[in-house]
Design a protein around this motif. Structure first.
Motif, PDB file in Angstrom:
ATOM      1  N   THR A   1      60.696  26.222 -32.638  1.00 28.63           N
ATOM      2  CA  THR A   1      62.078  25.744 -32.647  1.00 28.63           C
ATOM      3  C   THR A   1      62.988  26.744 -31.942  1.00 28.63           C
ATOM      4  O   THR A   1      63.798  26.378 -31.078  1.00 28.63           O
ATOM      5  CB  THR A   1      62.561  25.513 -34.093  1.00 28.63           C
ATOM      6  N   ASP A   2      62.858  28.016 -32.293  1.00 26.60           N
ATOM      7  CA  ASP A   2      63.638  29.054 -31.621  1.00 26.60           C
ATOM      8  C   ASP A   2      63.325  29.081 -30.127  1.00 26.60           C
ATOM      9  O   ASP A   2      64.217  29.213 -29.282  1.00 26.60           O
ATOM     10  CB  ASP A   2      63.331  30.430 -32.216  1.00 26.60           C
ATOM     11  N   HIS A   3      62.042  28.949 -29.810  1.00 23.60           N
ATOM     12  CA  HIS A   3      61.573  29.004 -28.424  1.00 23.60           C
ATOM     13  C   HIS A   3      62.191  27.868 -27.610  1.00 23.60           C
ATOM     14  O   HIS A   3      62.677  28.077 -26.483  1.00 23.60           O
ATOM     15  CB  HIS A   3      60.048  28.898 -28.410  1.00 23.60           C
ATOM     16  N   HIS A   4      62.181  26.665 -28.164  1.00 22.11           N
ATOM     17  CA  HIS A   4      62.741  25.514 -27.465  1.00 22.11           C
ATOM     18  C   HIS A   4      64.254  25.662 -27.265  1.00 22.11           C
ATOM     19  O   HIS A   4      64.789  25.283 -26.213  1.00 22.11           O
ATOM     20  CB  HIS A   4      62.455  24.227 -28.240  1.00 22.11           C
ATOM     21  N   LYS A   5      64.941  26.190 -28.259  1.00 15.71           N
ATOM     22  CA  LYS A   5      66.392  26.374 -28.114  1.00 15.71           C
ATOM     23  C   LYS A   5      66.695  27.321 -26.957  1.00 15.71           C
ATOM     24  O   LYS A   5      67.604  27.072 -26.152  1.00 15.71           O
ATOM     25  CB  LYS A   5      66.995  26.906 -29.421  1.00 15.71           C
ATOM     26  N   GLY A   6      65.921  28.405 -26.860  1.00 12.41           N
ATOM     27  CA  GLY A   6      66.098  29.318 -25.744  1.00 12.41           C
ATOM     28  C   GLY A   6      65.728  28.670 -24.422  1.00 12.41           C
ATOM     29  O   GLY A   6      66.401  28.879 -23.401  1.00 12.41           O
ATOM     30  N   GLY A   7      64.664  27.868 -24.426  1.00 14.28           N
ATOM     31  CA  GLY A   7      64.234  27.182 -23.211  1.00 14.28           C
ATOM     32  C   GLY A   7      65.250  26.165 -22.731  1.00 14.28           C
ATOM     33  O   GLY A   7      65.511  26.037 -21.535  1.00 14.28           O
ATOM     34  N   ILE A   8      65.846  25.427 -23.673  1.00 18.91           N
ATOM     35  CA  ILE A   8      66.862  24.438 -23.318  1.00 18.91           C
ATOM     36  C   ILE A   8      68.069  25.132 -22.682  1.00 18.91           C
ATOM     37  O   ILE A   8      68.623  24.658 -21.681  1.00 18.91           O
ATOM     38  CB  ILE A   8      67.280  23.624 -24.555  1.00 18.91           C
ATOM     39  N   HIS A   9      68.478  26.254 -23.257  1.00 16.82           N
ATOM     40  CA  HIS A   9      69.611  26.999 -22.705  1.00 16.82           C
ATOM     41  C   HIS A   9      69.335  27.412 -21.259  1.00 16.82           C
ATOM     42  O   HIS A   9      70.201  27.283 -20.379  1.00 16.82           O
ATOM     43  CB  HIS A   9      69.884  28.221 -23.568  1.00 16.82           C
ATOM     44  N   MET A  10      68.123  27.882 -21.009  1.00 14.34           N
ATOM     45  CA  MET A  10      67.767  28.307 -19.660  1.00 14.34           C
ATOM     46  C   MET A  10      67.683  27.112 -18.713  1.00 14.34           C
ATOM     47  O   MET A  10      68.152  27.166 -17.567  1.00 14.34           O
ATOM     48  CB  MET A  10      66.424  29.055 -19.668  1.00 14.34           C
TER      49      MET A  10
END
Length: 207
Positions: free
Chosen positions: A154-163
């Motif tokens: 979940t944390d990983h996806h949030k960072g990925g979406i931001h990028m």
């Protein structure tokens, strides 16, 4: 047999990535004829998201062997295959553009976040797990492994979406912008799915 299935999926990923690279060459005036600069948003996103995706693939392979949950294993398989495919595209474009896959600049400099992207303990970009968290995931089993994986991803996806949103805004190569937009949509959908899986296990995403 399940192991062979993941291997076959990996082989398919290579083929899909090769096809995507061919598509990039054929994409008219934005991918095949004008290579972006080494310090461009296009190159920076390709480099950084390839690294970001690699960790997601690694986490998914770890949890595959730590749980018997069909739902979590299916999610992990989907994430591993999708992000391995996309990583192949990103690295393939860097090859086509004859640009380095590693930069001396800090991660996410292309987004104006180079001075704040790198964290501690191996976490190179927002959302990425630390070395300690990766090791811990490999020691857990069953429900504990499922919950921790879902929280980390979940944390990983949030960072990925931001990028990816940064690329949608700043990238100039059409096929890459479209890939980034697709990442935003698919990872948001997976965030919703993971929230439901966590709730089923009496847990929730980390703050």
């Amino acid at each position: 047999m399940r192991h062979l299935g993941w291997i076959a999926g990996g082989a398919a990923a290579v083929l899909v990535a090769a096809g995507a690279i061919t598509y990039a060459v054929a994409d008219g005036d934005d991918s095949g004829t004008r290579a972006p600069a080494a310090d461009s948003a296009d190159a920076g996103f390709a480099r950084d998201m390839a690294v970001h995706h690699q960790q997601a693939v690694e986490m998914s392979y770890i949890v595959r062997d730590r749980t018997k949950s069909t739902e979590v294993r299916r999610l992990a398989y989907d994430i591993a295959q999708t992000q391995a495919n996309q990583r192949g595209m990103l690295l393939g474009w860097l090859d086509l553009w004859e640009l380095p896959k590693v930069s001396a600049d800090p991660p996410m400099t292309w987004m104006g976040m180079g001075d704040m992207a790198s964290g501690k303990d191996g976490s190179l970009m927002p959302g990425m797990a630390t070395n300690t968290e990766m090791k811990r995931l490999g020691t857990l089993d069953g429900k504990q492994a499922e919950v921790f994986y879902l929280q980390l991803m979940t944390d990983h996806h949030k960072g990925g979406i931001h990028m990816a949103e940064g690329c949608v805004e700043k990238c100039t190569v059409g096929v890459e912008k479209r890939l980034a937009q697709g990442m935003v949509a698919s990872q948001q959908s997976e965030l919703d799915l993971m929230a439901g899986l966590l709730k089923q296990r009496g847990a929730k995403p980390r703050d």
